[in-house]
Design an enzyme around this catalytic site. Structure first.
Site, mmCIF file in Angstrom:
data_model
loop_
_atom_site.group_PDB
_atom_site.id
_atom_site.type_symbol
_atom_site.label_atom_id
_atom_site.label_comp_id
_atom_site.label_asym_id
_atom_site.label_seq_id
_atom_site.Cartn_x
_atom_site.Cartn_y
_atom_site.Cartn_z
ATOM 1 N N GLU A 9 19.372 -4.965 15.867
ATOM 2 C CA GLU A 9 18.475 -3.819 15.642
ATOM 3 C C GLU A 9 19.185 -2.475 15.808
ATOM 4 O O GLU A 9 18.823 -1.491 15.185
ATOM 5 C CB GLU A 9 17.286 -3.894 16.605
ATOM 6 N N ASP A 108 15.286 -6.904 18.247
ATOM 7 C CA ASP A 108 14.489 -7.000 19.479
ATOM 8 C C ASP A 108 13.377 -8.024 19.282
ATOM 9 O O ASP A 108 12.792 -8.127 18.202
ATOM 10 C CB ASP A 108 13.836 -5.644 19.818
ATOM 11 N N TYR A 315 19.414 2.206 28.407
ATOM 12 C CA TYR A 315 18.513 2.487 27.293
ATOM 13 C C TYR A 315 17.238 3.196 27.762
ATOM 14 O O TYR A 315 16.554 2.696 28.656
ATOM 15 C CB TYR A 315 18.173 1.160 26.612
#
Length: 766
Positions: A9, A108, A315
């Site tokens: 992704e 994901d 993240y």
DNA sequence: GCAAGGTC
């Protein structure tokens, strides 16, 4: 053709997958505009392509482009096309797919991830796709164990799950576009001033409008509190046990009974309480805290993204508030040890055992936000430093010990009336020492004994009144959106940004503008759920039925289209009312003072995006002014010393607020802007604002004279009355934070070379 | 010039 293509992704995920599957032997390749990773295992090649989220974007075909001529019912039923958004991912993807015998979707593991994966598959030409093995890797954390076991036990791509997200996309587009166009057309606000409607933005706006209405409708109710100040080794306050007393005569009765008398302790208690440390950061909590230290959610998110790509923090888009066991705290602490946080790191390390705090929400997609590396010395400045420190200190705080406090309470009797007292003393600050953003209020309380007499010194009957509900600030608004399931962790701050940019809300705490109020009011003229969070809840149910294969995507989307046809019919019946509602709301304006010409008339401020009209409410009055201002205008209760009109306060980002007369041509304003003569044609140099809100000096004879000078953006600027001996420009003085600088506005002028520093007192600028 | 959702 004995190779595998893995589709990830995002770049970060691709890197980590490649690393764990190849034991660190993978290589980054860049060639002919292609970018991918690659590794070899017993002669079997594996490629990895990183997408960056959705690779395609859905839209209406070009023939639906014209807002005025396209029939909205036709728009509802229009076909929907896809455009490739990310050419470079697309090129790598198709090229490598052609060379591979199997494809593995490794986006994901959630609804949008499944859609992102199938979008990519759909872009690969059929002739390359037909003979391939297509699989899905299901991992919920980017850790070695998770990734390895996911690739050992590949599953099938879940097209139903992808379809559920696809339905969301289409329904959002159709409803958003149709309603946006309808409201814009109905109110004849086309072009830049269009009015937008969306499944998330409109209920969010409605939330803000509803709160504003509650505040405006609020009727304060008076109440009284009877308080006594006691003294034993210091002051402490007792509040009558009835608290807020709404019956004035009762409060007076109590006051009369106790006034002038000392007390007797009925009960006294002192106990140790823990001050619990905070949970690890998820996106919402992070944005809330950033907001508290003066970095708004949008900017905080932006900075967090950059810190993430620089490898400094993890993240930043996550719901998780529990650290995964695979996080190596010791190694991160070692990295932070050589920074300005070394003291805090040592505090954490000095514990026998590190026990991280846990939040309520445990998800497996990403870890909570934490620092993964230390920045080089001096590399981070300003808000970047602030945000990094916030993340780092939060991390350290979650690893440190709880704080402790002594809480003392007592009940003290005065002639049969009972007063409660409370005192807090921090005995061990624990994590508070590391995380200075949270403060615990302390208050003095002596040790007491039952039956002890306490001296009283002051007796008060305080009047107060009930308060209206709070306005949302950016932080609490995001929190509320999360609670109502409006938007996602990645989109909430964007939605709020949109509402601001479109002129529906302003300020922080957030208020709706008249336009925003009018829009919601007009949406409510028909019975629909457009402005309710339920829209999302119902969509979720439909999406589940698609992923559970009880309904097809087309069935759901078509049903939604049918509903929208009905809503549109209802709206069309009310089109005239909607138009009037919006027009009226815009023209309402806020009263900011009285008109000197018509003593009974208000002067009102009417805002419509960056156009501002300030006018007397008496029709035809000469006091009718228009401003085009990049910035926030606030009323003051002062009047102009020159002409008697009301004054306003103009606030521009990064500049100190200015007081102005509402008449742009009033000598009060002209005088303030006058910065001497233009050296070119001896027009007046005046302070102007660029389209982007930057101030500069320009000649009053513009456009005949185009002389401009840059100006410092911060601080107050005045004309000294002197002229530059070198270039004849007026010499200006800038004052900021008690520092005063005299300068020539011609930046490269000889005058500035010596950088003359002027003392405040030495010469007062005119 | 429209939405919301990914990500940069």
């Amino acid at each position: 053709m004995n190779s595998t293509l893995i589709i990830a992704e995002k770049a970060d995920a691709a890197r980590r997958i490649a690393y764990f599957l190849s034991d660190g032997k993978s290589k980054q390749k860049r060639e002919k505009g292609l970018s991918y990773m690659e590794f070899d295992e017993n002669g079997h090649k594996t490629y990895l392509v990183a997408l960056s989220g959705h690779i395609v974007e859905i839209n209406f075909p070009p023939e639906m482009k014209n807002w005025s001529s396209v029939d909205l019912n036709a728009l509802i039923d229009s076909k929907i096309i896809q455009n490739v958004k990310n050419k470079s991912s697309y090129n790598s993807l198709t090229k490598l797919a052609a060379e591979s015998s199997s494809l593995i979707v490794a986006t994901d593991y959630d609804r949008e991830g499944e859609l992102i994966g199938t979008e990519a598959l759909a872009l690969i030409p059929e002739k390359f796709l037909s003979d391939k093995i297509i699989k899905r890797a299901k991992f919920s954390a980017l850790t070695g164990d998770e990734i390895k076991s996911a690739f050992d036990q590949l599953i099938d791509v879940d097209y139903a799950l992808a379809d559920s997200a696809g339905a969301r996309e289409e329904i959002d587009l159709i409803w958003g576009a149709v309603l946006t166009r309808f409201f814009s057309l109905a109110s004849k606000r086309l072009g830049k001033s269009f009015l937008s409607i969306g499944r998330v933005q409109t209920p969010t706006l409605a939330l803000i409008v509803k709160r504003e209405k509650e505040i405006r409708a609020f009727q304060p109710v008076p109440y009284w509190r009877v308080k006594v100040q006691f003294n034993k080794d210091g002051h402490f306050t007792g509040i009558h046990e009835k608290g807020d007393i709404f019956d004035q005569s009762e409060a007076e009765r109590i006051f009369k009974v106790v006034n002038g008398k000392d007390g007797t302790v009925l009960e006294y208690e002192r106990k140790q309480e823990k001050i619990y440390k905070p949970a690890p950061f998820n996106t919402t909590e992070f944005l809330r805290e950033a907001s508290r230290i003066g970095v708004n959610p949008s900017r905080a998110m932006n900075i967090a993204e950059r810190l993430y790509t620089q490898g400094l923090i993890s993240y930043p888009r996550t719901d998780n508030t529990v650290y995964h066991k695979s996080i190596n705290f010791k190694s991160i602490l070692a990295k932070l040890k050589d920074t300005h946080l070394s003291k805090e790191v040592n505090m954490v390390l000095s514990q026998e055992k590190i026990r991280p705090s846990r939040g309520r929400m445990e998800t497996t997609d990403h870890p909570p936000i934490y620092p993964v590396n230390a920045p080089q010395k001096g590399k981070l400045t300003g808000d970047f430093q602030k945000v990094y420190d916030l993340v780092a200190r939060r991390f350290l705080a979650t690893l440190y010990k709880e704080g402790e406090r002594d809480v003392s309470t007592s009940r003290i009797d005065i002639s049969g009336e009972v007063f409660n007292t409370k005192g807090i003393k921090i005995t061990d600050p624990g994590w508070l020492e590391i995380y200075p953003y949270t403060r615990v209020q302390e208050s003095f309380h002596p040790e007491l004994a039952q039956g002890e007499k306490v001296k009283a010194e002051k007796w008060d009957m305080e009047e107060d009144q009930t308060k209206p509900p709070w306005r949302y600030d950016l932080a609490s608004l995001i929190k509320e959106m999360e609670k109502l399931n409006l938007g996602t962790k990645s989109t909430r701050h964007d939605i709020i940004d949109k509402l601001q940019k479109r002129g529906f809300i302003e300020g922080n705490p957030v208020r709706p503008t008249n336009l925003g109020m009018g829009l919601i009011e007009s949406v409510l003229t028909v019975d629909s759920k457009i402005s309710e969070p339920d829209m999302t809840a119902e969509l979720e149910v439909e999406m589940d039925s698609i992923s559970e294969k009880k309904m097809s995507k087309d069935e759901v989307v078509n049903r939604s289209r049918k509903m929208l046809h009905n809503v549109l019919e209802a709206l069309k019946d009310k089109e005239e009312l909607i138009n009037r509602t919006i027009k009226r709301s815009i023209n309402m304006g806020d009263a900011i003072g009285k008109c000197p010409e018509h003593k009974d008339s208000d002067i009102v401020l009417i805002k419509d995006r960056s156009n501002i009209r300030i006018t007397c409410t008496t029709e035809g009055c000469k006091n009718d002014f228009r401003w085009n201002i990049n910035g926030l205008i606030q009323p003051t209760d002062k009047t102009c010393p020159e002409c008697g009109l009301p004054q306003i306060k103009v606030i521009r980002r990064g500049q100190s607020p200015e007081i102005r007369c509402i008449d742009p041509k009033c000598s009060f304003n002209i005088e303030r802007d006058n910065m001497g003569k233009c050296p070119s044609d001896s027009g007046n140099l005046v302070v102007r604002q660029s389209r982007y809100g930057k101030r500069f000096l320009g000649c009053s004879n513009y456009p005949d004279c185009t002389v401009t000078y840059p100006l410092p953006q911060m601080g107050v600027i005045k004309f000294t009355g002197d002229v530059c001996p070198y270039c004849k420009s007026p010499i200006l003085v800038s004052m900021r934070n008690r520092r005063v600088w005299k300068f020539c506005p011609k930046m490269d002028c000889q005058f500035n070379k010596k950088k003359e520093k002027v003392d405040h007192e030495e010469k007062k600028p005119t």
